[in-house]
Scaffold this active site. Structure first.
Site, PDB file in Angstrom:
ATOM      1  N   ARG A   1       0.889  -1.176   0.000  1.00  0.00           N
ATOM      2  CA  ARG A   1       0.000   0.000   0.000  1.00  0.00           C
ATOM      3  C   ARG A   1       0.918   1.216   0.000  1.00  0.00           C
ATOM      4  O   ARG A   1       1.609   1.487   0.993  1.00  0.00           O
ATOM      5  CB  ARG A   1      -0.888  -0.020   1.248  1.00  0.00           C
TER       6      ARG A   1
ATOM      7  N   HIS B   1      -6.795   1.497  -7.194  1.00  0.00           N
ATOM      8  CA  HIS B   1      -7.112   0.718  -5.986  1.00  0.00           C
ATOM      9  C   HIS B   1      -7.819  -0.570  -6.424  1.00  0.00           C
ATOM     10  O   HIS B   1      -8.997  -0.782  -6.128  1.00  0.00           O
ATOM     11  CB  HIS B   1      -7.991   1.541  -5.052  1.00  0.00           C
TER      12      HIS B   1
ATOM     13  N   GLN C   1      -9.824  -2.994  -3.944  1.00  0.00           N
ATOM     14  CA  GLN C   1     -11.110  -2.454  -3.526  1.00  0.00           C
ATOM     15  C   GLN C   1     -12.175  -2.734  -4.579  1.00  0.00           C
ATOM     16  O   GLN C   1     -13.328  -3.038  -4.244  1.00  0.00           O
ATOM     17  CB  GLN C   1     -11.007  -0.952  -3.279  1.00  0.00           C
TER      18      GLN C   1
ATOM     19  N   ASP D   1     -16.295   8.694  -2.991  1.00  0.00           N
ATOM     20  CA  ASP D   1     -15.107   8.422  -2.196  1.00  0.00           C
ATOM     21  C   ASP D   1     -14.713   9.731  -1.522  1.00  0.00           C
ATOM     22  O   ASP D   1     -15.174  10.812  -1.920  1.00  0.00           O
ATOM     23  CB  ASP D   1     -13.982   7.903  -3.097  1.00  0.00           C
TER      24      ASP D   1
ATOM     25  N   CYS E   1     -15.923   3.150  -0.290  1.00  0.00           N
ATOM     26  CA  CYS E   1     -14.844   2.261   0.150  1.00  0.00           C
ATOM     27  C   CYS E   1     -14.399   2.524   1.575  1.00  0.00           C
ATOM     28  O   CYS E   1     -13.726   1.672   2.178  1.00  0.00           O
ATOM     29  CB  CYS E   1     -13.665   2.331  -0.813  1.00  0.00           C
TER      30      CYS E   1
ATOM     31  N   ARG F   1     -13.801  -7.134   1.232  1.00  0.00           N
ATOM     32  CA  ARG F   1     -12.364  -7.001   1.013  1.00  0.00           C
ATOM     33  C   ARG F   1     -11.667  -8.314   1.393  1.00  0.00           C
ATOM     34  O   ARG F   1     -10.734  -8.754   0.707  1.00  0.00           O
ATOM     35  CB  ARG F   1     -11.801  -5.843   1.850  1.00  0.00           C
TER      36      ARG F   1
END
Length: 307
Positions: A101, A128, A131, A224, A264, A292
């Site tokens: 990450r 991402h 996700q 988001d 998310c 996830r």
């Protein structure tokens, strides 16, 4: 040949469906696969703070019979004295896969080019993809399908989430709408890649500046955070520029009556979305957060099978 998952289109539409099918099976029988028995170790590296990514990967790796090695770059040589390439060469002698990450997509690419174990993008500034696997699994659970659905994303069209929705959504045969100011439109190369994929799958990508037009009849409403990690100094400007793209009850009323809302997380209630939407009956964010775990387990199993 080692397969990596650095961006959503590192897999084909058929492979995406295969991973989602596997995720659904692992969700039904959580202990069915022990691909990391040994236990084998997976390095999970964090440049950025995390809740869902850290927990879901650590738990998922353990579920698969493995051992998660959580590494903070603040307490390692990566990003300081050591290059991603050198770190990759060290880790591959000891771990089954590397999850990172991070900030720059280029670091992930350098790492993947210099290792024989799978590298997974657990979030970068550009994409991402993990996700999106969870989001697609969630949408499929609630809608029964993906192909032909309309998904509308509101906010920063140049964000990692917008880019991943553009690629992964059209890969699943969805009609993706990105609603943002022109100055926040997705990168042109990402749009070109999405259009290329859409010609194969029957999906589509539409860029809009009118949030009302974007919401009309949509099956899935998405937003988001407007202020991602590393962009805190832009908060006031972003609140001004993106204010018209907040998801409200009015937004949801314009969508299909059976529309679902996803985010998310973490969410900044009152900014990109009103509390009565994210906490309301059309919100499926907790299913999305759980997924996830299942989606990333499926991804790891699938990548290890390709070796």
């Amino acid at each position: 040949m080692t397969r990596h998952f650095l961006r959503d289109d590192d897999i084909t539409p058929a492979e995406q469906a295969e991973i989602l099918d596997l995720a659904a099976r692992l969700k039904k029988d959580r202990w069915a696969d022990k691909s990391l028995a040994g236990p084998q170790t997976v390095a999970v590296i964090f440049d950025k703070s995390s809740t869902r990514t850290r927990v879901s990967f650590a738990v998922g790796i353990a579920d698969l019979g493995g051992s998660p090695l959580i590494i903070s770059t603040a307490s390692s040589q990566l990003g300081g004295k050591e290059t991603p390439a050198d770190t990759a060469r060290v880790l591959e002698r000891q771990v089954a896969a590397i999850v990172w990450r991070t900030y720059a997509q280029s670091g992930l690419e350098e790492m993947a080019q210099n290792t024989i174990v799978p590298v997974v993008n657990a979030l970068s500034d550009d994409f991402h993809p993990c996700q999106l696997l969870a989001d697609l699994l969630t949408i499929r659970e609630h809608k029964g399908k993906l192909a032909g659905l309309t998904l509308s994303f509101f906010g920063d069209g140049r964000s990692n989430m917008s880019h991943s929705y553009a690629l992964a959504g059209v890969m699943a045969g969805m009609h993706v709408r990105i609603a943002s100011p022109e100055s926040y439109a997705p990168r042109e190369d990402v749009v070109a890649d999405a259009d290329r994929i859409a010609r194969e799958t029957g999906g589509s990508l539409t860029l809009l500046t009118d949030p009302v037009e974007a919401a009309a009849g949509a099956d899935v409403i998405v937003t988001d955070t407007w202020v991602s990690m590393g962009k805190e100094e832009e908060k006031l400007a972003r609140l001004r520029d993106l204010g018209a793209y907040k998801v409200t009850q009015e937004t949801m009323s314009l969508a299909d009556p059976e529309a679902i809302f996803i985010h998310c997380l973490p969410a900044d209630r009152g900014y990109e979305v009103d509390a009565d939407v994210i906490d309301g009956p059309q919100s499926v964010i907790w299913d999305e957060a759980e997924n996830r775990l299942h989606a990333q387990k499926a991804l790891l199993v699938w990548l290890l099978r390709q070796a």
